[in-house]
Motif scaffolding. Structure first.
Motif, PDB file in Angstrom:
ATOM      1  N   SER A   1       0.960  -1.132   0.023  1.00 62.32           N
ATOM      2  CA  SER A   1      -0.152   0.045   0.004  1.00 62.32           C
ATOM      3  C   SER A   1       0.750   1.188   0.097  1.00 62.32           C
ATOM      4  CB  SER A   1      -0.990   0.062   1.186  1.00 62.32           C
ATOM      5  OG  SER A   1      -1.638   1.286   1.075  1.00 62.32           O
ATOM      6  N   GLY A   2       0.754   1.973  -1.223  1.00 60.67           N
ATOM      7  CA  GLY A   2       1.742   3.184  -1.132  1.00 60.67           C
ATOM      8  C   GLY A   2       3.131   2.544  -1.145  1.00 60.67           C
ATOM      9  N   ASN A   3       3.813   3.122  -0.450  1.00 57.77           N
ATOM     10  CA  ASN A   3       5.339   2.788  -0.144  1.00 57.77           C
ATOM     11  C   ASN A   3       5.585   1.836   0.657  1.00 57.77           C
ATOM     12  OD1 ASN A   3       6.441   4.221  -2.427  1.00 57.77           O
ATOM     13  ND2 ASN A   3       7.052   6.048  -1.191  1.00 57.77           N
ATOM     14  N   LYS A   4       4.521   1.072   1.423  1.00 55.28           N
ATOM     15  CA  LYS A   4       4.647   0.237   2.591  1.00 55.28           C
ATOM     16  C   LYS A   4       4.433  -1.295   2.046  1.00 55.28           C
ATOM     17  CE  LYS A   4       4.249   3.535   6.169  1.00 55.28           C
ATOM     18  NZ  LYS A   4       3.745   3.760   7.429  1.00 55.28           N
ATOM     19  N   VAL A   5       5.012  -2.019   2.642  1.00 50.66           N
ATOM     20  CA  VAL A   5       4.945  -3.433   2.600  1.00 50.66           C
ATOM     21  C   VAL A   5       4.374  -4.156   3.763  1.00 50.66           C
ATOM     22  CG1 VAL A   5       5.542  -5.896   1.804  1.00 50.66           C
ATOM     23  CG2 VAL A   5       6.372  -3.658   0.746  1.00 50.66           C
ATOM     24  N   PHE A   6       3.180  -4.823   3.898  1.00 47.06           N
ATOM     25  CA  PHE A   6       2.775  -5.534   5.245  1.00 47.06           C
ATOM     26  C   PHE A   6       2.681  -6.880   5.039  1.00 47.06           C
ATOM     27  CE2 PHE A   6       1.183  -1.023   4.599  1.00 47.06           C
ATOM     28  CZ  PHE A   6       1.204  -0.657   5.717  1.00 47.06           C
ATOM     29  N   PHE A   7       2.979  -7.540   6.087  1.00 46.24           N
ATOM     30  CA  PHE A   7       3.055  -8.989   6.277  1.00 46.24           C
ATOM     31  C   PHE A   7       2.704  -9.378   7.619  1.00 46.24           C
ATOM     32  CE2 PHE A   7       7.195  -7.918   5.712  1.00 46.24           C
ATOM     33  CZ  PHE A   7       7.899  -8.600   6.831  1.00 46.24           C
ATOM     34  N   ASP A   8       2.576 -10.628   7.837  1.00 45.89           N
ATOM     35  CA  ASP A   8       2.335 -11.328   9.098  1.00 45.89           C
ATOM     36  C   ASP A   8       3.393 -12.344   9.384  1.00 45.89           C
ATOM     37  OD1 ASP A   8       0.414  -9.485  10.292  1.00 45.89           O
ATOM     38  OD2 ASP A   8      -1.243 -11.382   9.698  1.00 45.89           O
ATOM     39  N   LEU A   9       4.122 -12.469  10.553  1.00 44.45           N
ATOM     40  CA  LEU A   9       5.023 -13.714  10.730  1.00 44.45           C
ATOM     41  C   LEU A   9       4.335 -14.314  11.682  1.00 44.45           C
ATOM     42  CD1 LEU A   9       8.319 -11.786  10.828  1.00 44.45           C
ATOM     43  CD2 LEU A   9       7.737 -13.114   9.058  1.00 44.45           C
ATOM     44  N   VAL A  10       4.090 -15.783  11.386  1.00 44.78           N
ATOM     45  CA  VAL A  10       3.574 -16.444  12.667  1.00 44.78           C
ATOM     46  C   VAL A  10       4.183 -17.897  12.570  1.00 44.78           C
ATOM     47  CG1 VAL A  10       1.245 -15.532  11.944  1.00 44.78           C
ATOM     48  CG2 VAL A  10       2.049 -17.658  10.772  1.00 44.78           C
ATOM     49  N   ALA A  11       4.176 -18.378  13.634  1.00 43.68           N
ATOM     50  CA  ALA A  11       4.798 -19.775  14.055  1.00 43.68           C
ATOM     51  C   ALA A  11       6.278 -19.471  14.454  1.00 43.68           C
ATOM     52  CB  ALA A  11       4.362 -20.852  12.965  1.00 43.68           C
ATOM     53  N   GLY A  12       6.892 -20.488  13.902  1.00 39.43           N
ATOM     54  CA  GLY A  12       8.452 -20.453  14.312  1.00 39.43           C
ATOM     55  C   GLY A  12       8.888 -21.475  15.492  1.00 39.43           C
ATOM     56  N   THR A  13      10.232 -21.281  15.807  1.00 35.73           N
ATOM     57  CA  THR A  13      10.787 -22.186  16.892  1.00 35.73           C
ATOM     58  C   THR A  13      11.388 -21.264  18.023  1.00 35.73           C
ATOM     59  OG1 THR A  13      11.129 -23.999  15.187  1.00 35.73           O
ATOM     60  CG2 THR A  13      12.198 -24.019  17.612  1.00 35.73           C
ATOM     61  N   ASN A  14      10.884 -21.626  19.360  1.00 34.77           N
ATOM     62  CA  ASN A  14      11.628 -20.925  20.317  1.00 34.77           C
ATOM     63  C   ASN A  14      13.131 -21.119  20.238  1.00 34.77           C
ATOM     64  OD1 ASN A  14       9.690 -19.731  21.812  1.00 34.77           O
ATOM     65  ND2 ASN A  14       9.338 -21.462  23.047  1.00 34.77           N
ATOM     66  N   THR A  15      13.911 -20.038  20.554  1.00 34.51           N
ATOM     67  CA  THR A  15      15.263 -19.841  20.558  1.00 34.51           C
ATOM     68  C   THR A  15      16.219 -20.061  19.209  1.00 34.51           C
ATOM     69  OG1 THR A  15      15.924 -22.386  20.765  1.00 34.51           O
ATOM     70  CG2 THR A  15      15.407 -21.000  22.859  1.00 34.51           C
ATOM     71  N   ILE A  16      15.315 -20.116  18.023  1.00 31.25           N
ATOM     72  CA  ILE A  16      15.940 -19.636  16.768  1.00 31.25           C
ATOM     73  C   ILE A  16      15.889 -18.359  16.251  1.00 31.25           C
ATOM     74  CG2 ILE A  16      15.667 -20.780  14.555  1.00 31.25           C
ATOM     75  CD1 ILE A  16      16.706 -22.856  16.271  1.00 31.25           C
ATOM     76  N   ASP A  17      17.004 -18.001  15.975  1.00 33.61           N
ATOM     77  CA  ASP A  17      16.948 -16.723  15.205  1.00 33.61           C
ATOM     78  C   ASP A  17      16.753 -16.960  13.636  1.00 33.61           C
ATOM     79  OD1 ASP A  17      17.530 -15.316  17.573  1.00 33.61           O
ATOM     80  OD2 ASP A  17      19.758 -15.726  17.185  1.00 33.61           O
ATOM     81  N   TYR A  18      15.801 -15.979  12.983  1.00 34.47           N
ATOM     82  CA  TYR A  18      15.610 -15.909  11.596  1.00 34.47           C
ATOM     83  C   TYR A  18      15.942 -14.678  11.148  1.00 34.47           C
ATOM     84  CZ  TYR A  18      12.778 -19.769  13.313  1.00 34.47           C
ATOM     85  OH  TYR A  18      12.319 -21.102  13.576  1.00 34.47           O
ATOM     86  N   LEU A  19      16.272 -14.687   9.780  1.00 26.27           N
ATOM     87  CA  LEU A  19      16.306 -13.510   8.917  1.00 26.27           C
ATOM     88  C   LEU A  19      15.246 -13.585   7.866  1.00 26.27           C
ATOM     89  CD1 LEU A  19      18.351 -11.304   7.768  1.00 26.27           C
ATOM     90  CD2 LEU A  19      19.384 -12.815   6.337  1.00 26.27           C
ATOM     91  N   VAL A  20      14.730 -12.424   7.883  1.00 26.91           N
ATOM     92  CA  VAL A  20      13.530 -11.818   6.863  1.00 26.91           C
ATOM     93  C   VAL A  20      13.980 -11.217   5.885  1.00 26.91           C
ATOM     94  CG1 VAL A  20      11.293 -11.057   6.526  1.00 26.91           C
ATOM     95  CG2 VAL A  20      11.814 -12.308   8.676  1.00 26.91           C
TER      96      VAL A  20
END
Length: 87
Positions: free
Chosen positions: A56-75
């Protein structure tokens, strides 16, 4: 780069403003969100499930769900502009 913390049970609504990342006059037309495990570099997009991506306009929107505790992720977000150049 921003660091956020979330539990696997919560949904994190994310957004990125592309105004300062695109040349003057260009706007995002779509976006692809990919998620990687920072230890193994494996694509774990199916695990984190970014869901639908909205521009929308110059913005990008998304939801992050789930994953695993203690794990680092790069989006990583690939944003083609109105002149079809990827950013």
């Amino acid at each position: 780069m921003n660091i956020i913390y979330k539990t696997p049970a919560e949904t994190f609504p994310a957004e990125i403003d592309c105004t300062d990342k695109l040349p003057t006059g260009e706007t995002p037309t779509s976006a692809t969100v990919t998620v990687f495990d920072t230890v193994t570099d494996a694509d774990v997009t199916a695990t984190i499930k970014p869901g639908s991506v909205t521009v929308s306009g110059n913005k990008v929107f998304f939801d992050l769900v789930a994953g695993t505790n203690t794990i680092d992720y790069l989006v990583k977000i690939l944003v083609p502009s109105s002149t079809s150049k990827p950013y």
